[in-house]
Scaffold this motif. Structure first.
Motif, PDB file in Angstrom:
ATOM      1  N   GLU A 147       0.809  -1.218   0.000  1.00 30.11           N
ATOM      2  CA  GLU A 147       0.000   0.000   0.000  1.00 30.11           C
ATOM      3  C   GLU A 147       0.842   1.268   0.000  1.00 30.11           C
ATOM      4  O   GLU A 147       0.422   2.313  -0.509  1.00 30.11           O
ATOM      5  CB  GLU A 147      -0.960   0.013   1.206  1.00 30.11           C
ATOM      6  CG  GLU A 147      -0.304   0.203   2.564  1.00 30.11           C
ATOM      7  CD  GLU A 147       0.208  -1.090   3.162  1.00 30.11           C
ATOM      8  OE1 GLU A 147       0.510  -1.095   4.371  1.00 30.11           O
ATOM      9  OE2 GLU A 147       0.314  -2.091   2.431  1.00 30.11           O
ATOM     10  N   SER A 154       2.213   2.082  -3.655  1.00 29.34           N
ATOM     11  CA  SER A 154       1.224   2.196  -4.722  1.00 29.34           C
ATOM     12  C   SER A 154       1.194   3.607  -5.290  1.00 29.34           C
ATOM     13  O   SER A 154       1.518   4.586  -4.613  1.00 29.34           O
ATOM     14  CB  SER A 154      -0.172   1.828  -4.202  1.00 29.34           C
ATOM     15  OG  SER A 154      -0.658   2.846  -3.341  1.00 29.34           O
ATOM     16  N   PRO A 208      -2.864  -1.693  -3.772  1.00 23.63           N
ATOM     17  CA  PRO A 208      -3.280  -2.432  -4.963  1.00 23.63           C
ATOM     18  C   PRO A 208      -3.914  -3.751  -4.556  1.00 23.63           C
ATOM     19  O   PRO A 208      -3.806  -4.183  -3.401  1.00 23.63           O
ATOM     20  CB  PRO A 208      -1.968  -2.666  -5.723  1.00 23.63           C
ATOM     21  CG  PRO A 208      -0.987  -1.727  -5.117  1.00 23.63           C
ATOM     22  CD  PRO A 208      -1.414  -1.518  -3.700  1.00 23.63           C
ATOM     23  N   GLN A 231       1.742  -3.243  -9.032  1.00 22.68           N
ATOM     24  CA  GLN A 231       0.540  -3.269  -9.850  1.00 22.68           C
ATOM     25  C   GLN A 231       0.883  -3.793 -11.238  1.00 22.68           C
ATOM     26  O   GLN A 231       2.016  -3.630 -11.707  1.00 22.68           O
ATOM     27  CB  GLN A 231      -0.051  -1.854  -9.963  1.00 22.68           C
ATOM     28  CG  GLN A 231      -0.495  -1.249  -8.647  1.00 22.68           C
ATOM     29  CD  GLN A 231      -0.836   0.225  -8.781  1.00 22.68           C
ATOM     30  OE1 GLN A 231      -0.288   1.072  -8.097  1.00 22.68           O
ATOM     31  NE2 GLN A 231      -1.776   0.542  -9.677  1.00 22.68           N
ATOM     32  N   ARG A 285      -4.812  -0.465 -12.303  1.00 19.10           N
ATOM     33  CA  ARG A 285      -5.321  -0.816 -10.977  1.00 19.10           C
ATOM     34  C   ARG A 285      -6.596  -1.639 -11.148  1.00 19.10           C
ATOM     35  O   ARG A 285      -7.673  -1.079 -11.370  1.00 19.10           O
ATOM     36  CB  ARG A 285      -5.602   0.424 -10.143  1.00 19.10           C
ATOM     37  CG  ARG A 285      -6.119   0.134  -8.733  1.00 19.10           C
ATOM     38  CD  ARG A 285      -6.475   1.417  -7.997  1.00 19.10           C
ATOM     39  NE  ARG A 285      -7.108   1.153  -6.723  1.00 19.10           N
ATOM     40  CZ  ARG A 285      -6.458   1.061  -5.569  1.00 19.10           C
ATOM     41  NH1 ARG A 285      -5.158   1.218  -5.527  1.00 19.10           N
ATOM     42  NH2 ARG A 285      -7.113   0.815  -4.461  1.00 19.10           N
ATOM     43  N   GLU A 320      -9.837  -3.812 -10.069  1.00 15.69           N
ATOM     44  CA  GLU A 320     -10.745  -3.821  -8.920  1.00 15.69           C
ATOM     45  C   GLU A 320     -12.016  -4.554  -9.316  1.00 15.69           C
ATOM     46  O   GLU A 320     -12.729  -4.134 -10.227  1.00 15.69           O
ATOM     47  CB  GLU A 320     -11.069  -2.388  -8.488  1.00 15.69           C
ATOM     48  CG  GLU A 320     -11.910  -2.285  -7.221  1.00 15.69           C
ATOM     49  CD  GLU A 320     -12.126  -0.849  -6.804  1.00 15.69           C
ATOM     50  OE1 GLU A 320     -13.295  -0.408  -6.764  1.00 15.69           O
ATOM     51  OE2 GLU A 320     -11.120  -0.160  -6.536  1.00 15.69           O
TER      52      GLU A 320
END
Length: 323
Positions: free
Chosen positions: A115, A118, A184, A260, A284, A286
């Protein structure tokens, strides 16, 4: 912080001194580069500053006091060197190659948490004044104590704590969910690899609808350095559809940056015989879709990613999408 001590030699032991110093630089190079990268947001600037850190350390080695660890001493030099730069200029945000991040356990392991490396985190802390940025990184990323942080920055503990509170408040405004929102997704799984393959195929076929089908409703597209930002599926889709008509052809190679998935885009212009490096695109994922696409039109970074400057014409190509 704790770490190995470093005894400096006298003028009679220059050779021994230089050998020990070389070992010191080898041991801490990776984590100091990541530290400078977080402060500056630029891979190029981070590498330049690490070299400057070791130069400053060598020149001041006789003044080093062994009451502190060598690691603490180097972090002090690195932080102050970066703050000196940030008082004068703001380097452009750049991606960081995954292969330069050290996976080995040890004192620098915390320096490369997913984190806190990122692009979301890097972009967020660019909003902070340099001193607040340094305090936040030292306290919340590297877990230094308030006393250690204050000593490094040459300030009082109350002043360091106040800077930390202001920095945290600014980040909460942008990222209410804290580190979970910076981080990520987990390491690539088959679904993420398929998403990356579809992304590359859509570009190489020049199929804008196939690309739009991969976008999250809240997708964010940025193009650096300083080209622009688009937010939301409708706005990004319009930009992609428009730019798919740009003349040219390209190929894309998968890579990884800032923990990533990423791709390297190569362009073959009219009359050219090879594909030339064009942009690095950090993605990214999700929930099976793309939540962000950060495009860096900085071909000079390809070497740092271990990527060739050109590719030959070994596979079918498609019209180029650019800004």
């Amino acid at each position: 912080m704790t770490g190995p001590s470093f005894s400096v030699g006298t003028g009679m032991n220059v050779a021994v001194d230089a050998t020990r110093f070389a070992e010191l630089t080898r041991r801490h190079h990776r984590e100091l580069r990541v530290h400078c990268y977080r402060l500056l947001g630029s891979l190029d600037a981070a590498e330049d500053h690490v070299q400057e850190v070791f130069l400053r350390a060598w020149r001041s080695r006789e003044a080093f006091e062994e009451r502190a660890s060598a690691r603490t001493w180097l972090y002090r030099i690195a932080t102050n060197a970066c703050l000196d730069t940030l008082r004068r200029t703001t380097p452009p945000l750049q991606p960081y190659p995954d292969h330069l991040l050290d996976e080995r356990p040890g004192p620098d392991a915390v320096a490369i948490g997913r984190e806190t490396i990122s692009l979301a985190f890097l972009a967020a802390i660019q909003l902070l004044p340099p001193r607040q940025r340094a305090v936040l990184i030292l306290r919340d990323v590297l877990s230094w104590t308030a006393g250690e942080t204050a000593a490094l920055l040459g300030t009082s503990v109350p002043a360091a704590n106040s800077a930390l509170q202001r920095a945290r408040a600014t980040l909460r405004e942008r990222w209410p969910g804290g580190r979970l929102e910076w981080s990520p997704a987990a390491l690539p799984d088959p679904a993420q690899r398929e998403l990356l393959a579809r992304y590359i195929a859509a570009h190489e076929r020049a199929d804008p609808q196939a690309l739009v089908d991969l976008l999250h409703e809240d997708i964010r597209l940025t193009i650096e350095p300083g080209v622009g930002e688009w937010n939301g599926r409708a706005a990004v889709a319009r930009a992609l559809r428009r730019d798919m008509n740009t003349p040219g052809r390209w190929r894309m190679l998968p890579t990884a940056a800032n923990r990533q998935p990423a791709v390297a885009a190569y362009v073959r212009g009219a009359g050219d015989t090879v594909f030339r490096s064009f942009a690095l695109i950090v993605l990214r994922p999700e929930a099976g879709l793309l939540a962000a696409m950060d495009v860096f039109e900085t071909p000079g970074l390809f070497a740092a990613f271990g990527l060739p400057a050109t590719l030959d014409d070994e596979q079918p190509t498609a019209p180029l999408m650019s800004r």
